[in-house]
Scaffold this motif. Sequence first.
Motif, PDB file in Angstrom:
ATOM      1  N   CYS A  16       7.401 -12.391  -2.922  1.00 48.91           N
ATOM      2  CA  CYS A  16       7.724 -13.521  -2.066  1.00 48.91           C
ATOM      3  C   CYS A  16       8.213 -14.656  -2.952  1.00 48.91           C
ATOM      4  N   ALA A  17       9.175 -15.430  -2.447  1.00 50.55           N
ATOM      5  CA  ALA A  17       9.728 -16.514  -3.256  1.00 50.55           C
ATOM      6  C   ALA A  17      10.148 -17.671  -2.369  1.00 50.55           C
ATOM      7  N   ALA A  18      10.247 -18.851  -2.979  1.00 51.35           N
ATOM      8  CA  ALA A  18      10.602 -20.069  -2.243  1.00 51.35           C
ATOM      9  C   ALA A  18      11.678 -20.833  -2.988  1.00 51.35           C
ATOM     10  N   THR A  19      12.587 -21.419  -2.213  1.00 49.59           N
ATOM     11  CA  THR A  19      13.665 -22.194  -2.800  1.00 49.59           C
ATOM     12  C   THR A  19      14.067 -23.326  -1.879  1.00 49.59           C
ATOM     13  N   LYS A  20      14.631 -24.374  -2.512  1.00 52.11           N
ATOM     14  CA  LYS A  20      15.211 -25.470  -1.735  1.00 52.11           C
ATOM     15  C   LYS A  20      16.700 -25.239  -1.507  1.00 52.11           C
ATOM     16  N   TYR A  21      17.323 -24.446  -2.403  1.00 55.32           N
ATOM     17  CA  TYR A  21      18.772 -24.269  -2.344  1.00 55.32           C
ATOM     18  C   TYR A  21      19.117 -22.801  -2.508  1.00 55.32           C
ATOM     19  N   GLY A  22      20.184 -22.373  -1.819  1.00 58.35           N
ATOM     20  CA  GLY A  22      20.598 -20.995  -1.916  1.00 58.35           C
ATOM     21  C   GLY A  22      19.673 -20.103  -1.120  1.00 58.35           C
ATOM     22  N   TYR A  23      19.925 -18.763  -1.207  1.00 57.84           N
ATOM     23  CA  TYR A  23      19.049 -17.893  -0.450  1.00 57.84           C
ATOM     24  C   TYR A  23      19.035 -16.437  -0.894  1.00 57.84           C
ATOM     25  N   ALA A  24      20.064 -15.935  -1.577  1.00 55.26           N
ATOM     26  CA  ALA A  24      20.144 -14.488  -1.806  1.00 55.26           C
ATOM     27  C   ALA A  24      20.053 -14.067  -3.261  1.00 55.26           C
ATOM     28  N   LEU A  25      20.095 -15.004  -4.170  1.00 50.50           N
ATOM     29  CA  LEU A  25      20.089 -14.654  -5.587  1.00 50.50           C
ATOM     30  C   LEU A  25      18.711 -14.912  -6.193  1.00 50.50           C
ATOM     31  N   VAL A  26      18.327 -14.058  -7.119  1.00 51.38           N
ATOM     32  CA  VAL A  26      17.057 -14.269  -7.813  1.00 51.38           C
ATOM     33  C   VAL A  26      17.019 -15.657  -8.428  1.00 51.38           C
ATOM     34  N   GLY A  27      18.134 -16.077  -9.017  1.00 51.33           N
ATOM     35  CA  GLY A  27      18.196 -17.366  -9.687  1.00 51.33           C
ATOM     36  C   GLY A  27      18.130 -18.564  -8.759  1.00 51.33           C
ATOM     37  N   ASP A  28      18.277 -18.330  -7.455  1.00 50.41           N
ATOM     38  CA  ASP A  28      18.181 -19.440  -6.492  1.00 50.41           C
ATOM     39  C   ASP A  28      16.741 -19.910  -6.321  1.00 50.41           C
ATOM     40  N   TYR A  29      15.776 -19.057  -6.625  1.00 46.12           N
ATOM     41  CA  TYR A  29      14.388 -19.301  -6.257  1.00 46.12           C
ATOM     42  C   TYR A  29      13.578 -19.903  -7.396  1.00 46.12           C
ATOM     43  N   ASP A  30      12.771 -20.886  -7.033  1.00 45.25           N
ATOM     44  CA  ASP A  30      11.996 -21.637  -8.013  1.00 45.25           C
ATOM     45  C   ASP A  30      10.553 -21.151  -8.132  1.00 45.25           C
ATOM     46  N   TYR A  31      10.024 -20.613  -7.059  1.00 47.18           N
ATOM     47  CA  TYR A  31       8.610 -20.227  -7.037  1.00 47.18           C
ATOM     48  C   TYR A  31       8.490 -18.765  -6.601  1.00 47.18           C
ATOM     49  N   TRP A  32       7.575 -18.062  -7.274  1.00 42.08           N
ATOM     50  CA  TRP A  32       7.390 -16.636  -7.038  1.00 42.08           C
ATOM     51  C   TRP A  32       5.912 -16.294  -6.938  1.00 42.08           C
ATOM     52  N   GLY A  33       5.629 -15.300  -6.090  1.00 44.62           N
ATOM     53  CA  GLY A  33       4.285 -14.743  -6.064  1.00 44.62           C
ATOM     54  C   GLY A  33       4.122 -13.690  -7.144  1.00 44.62           C
ATOM     55  N   GLN A  34       2.939 -13.088  -7.170  1.00 46.70           N
ATOM     56  CA  GLN A  34       2.632 -12.111  -8.212  1.00 46.70           C
ATOM     57  C   GLN A  34       3.105 -10.713  -7.852  1.00 46.70           C
ATOM     58  N   GLY A  35       3.456 -10.507  -6.597  1.00 44.48           N
ATOM     59  CA  GLY A  35       3.964  -9.225  -6.147  1.00 44.48           C
ATOM     60  C   GLY A  35       2.896  -8.331  -5.539  1.00 44.48           C
ATOM     61  N   THR A  36       3.340  -7.441  -4.665  1.00 40.12           N
ATOM     62  CA  THR A  36       2.456  -6.447  -4.065  1.00 40.12           C
ATOM     63  C   THR A  36       3.189  -5.104  -4.047  1.00 40.12           C
ATOM     64  N   GLN A  37       2.473  -4.039  -4.414  1.00 42.18           N
ATOM     65  CA  GLN A  37       3.092  -2.725  -4.548  1.00 42.18           C
ATOM     66  C   GLN A  37       3.227  -2.048  -3.194  1.00 42.18           C
ATOM     67  N   VAL A  38       4.419  -1.533  -2.929  1.00 42.97           N
ATOM     68  CA  VAL A  38       4.668  -0.700  -1.754  1.00 42.97           C
ATOM     69  C   VAL A  38       5.133   0.663  -2.254  1.00 42.97           C
ATOM     70  N   THR A  39       4.432   1.711  -1.841  1.00 45.63           N
ATOM     71  CA  THR A  39       4.784   3.066  -2.223  1.00 45.63           C
ATOM     72  C   THR A  39       4.996   3.894  -0.967  1.00 45.63           C
ATOM     73  N   GLY A  71       0.818  -1.203   0.000  1.00 45.52           N
ATOM     74  CA  GLY A  71       0.000   0.000   0.000  1.00 45.52           C
ATOM     75  C   GLY A  71       0.846   1.245   0.000  1.00 45.52           C
ATOM     76  N   LEU A  72       0.196   2.360   0.299  1.00 42.09           N
ATOM     77  CA  LEU A  72       0.851   3.659   0.356  1.00 42.09           C
ATOM     78  C   LEU A  72       1.120   4.017   1.815  1.00 42.09           C
ATOM     79  N   VAL A  73       2.349   4.427   2.098  1.00 45.09           N
ATOM     80  CA  VAL A  73       2.720   4.787   3.465  1.00 45.09           C
ATOM     81  C   VAL A  73       3.641   5.995   3.410  1.00 45.09           C
ATOM     82  N   GLN A  74       3.591   6.812   4.440  1.00 45.01           N
ATOM     83  CA  GLN A  74       4.452   7.987   4.499  1.00 45.01           C
ATOM     84  C   GLN A  74       5.862   7.599   4.921  1.00 45.01           C
ATOM     85  N   PRO A  75       6.848   8.377   4.538  1.00 46.04           N
ATOM     86  CA  PRO A  75       8.217   8.115   5.009  1.00 46.04           C
ATOM     87  C   PRO A  75       8.261   8.033   6.531  1.00 46.04           C
ATOM     88  N   GLY A  76       9.007   7.046   7.016  1.00 40.14           N
ATOM     89  CA  GLY A  76       9.082   6.795   8.448  1.00 40.14           C
ATOM     90  C   GLY A  76       8.031   5.841   8.962  1.00 40.14           C
TER      91      GLY A  76
END
Length: 122
Positions: A96-119, A10-15
Amino acid sequence: QVQLVESGGGLVQPGGSLRLSCAASGRSFSTYTMGWFRQAPGKEREFVATVRWSDDTTYYPDSVKGRFTISRDNAKNLVYLQMNSLKPEDTAVYYCAATKYGYALVGDYDYWGQGTQVTVSS
């Protein structure tokens, strides 16, 4: 197979603060390392936080360390991202993403959600 659905953006103010949630369906949720990533317009997707399946160890990049907290509830198949002291530069689509191996790289993850907007804006 794991399906992921994010919510809480959602939309949130700085801080300000927001808590994102990710609901997972499928078997063996507790055996997946779960991560949060974000992507701002015109930028590459970047790592935000992860919690390992084996021991719940968490990792964060310096850009969010001390402000963001990832947690998981294996009984409910949920993972959360608590975001505090938000800044305009945190504005992005959060995935949000899920993986069996690795943890910090985009390529480590096998499953992804559709995303949620933060402004973050005043």
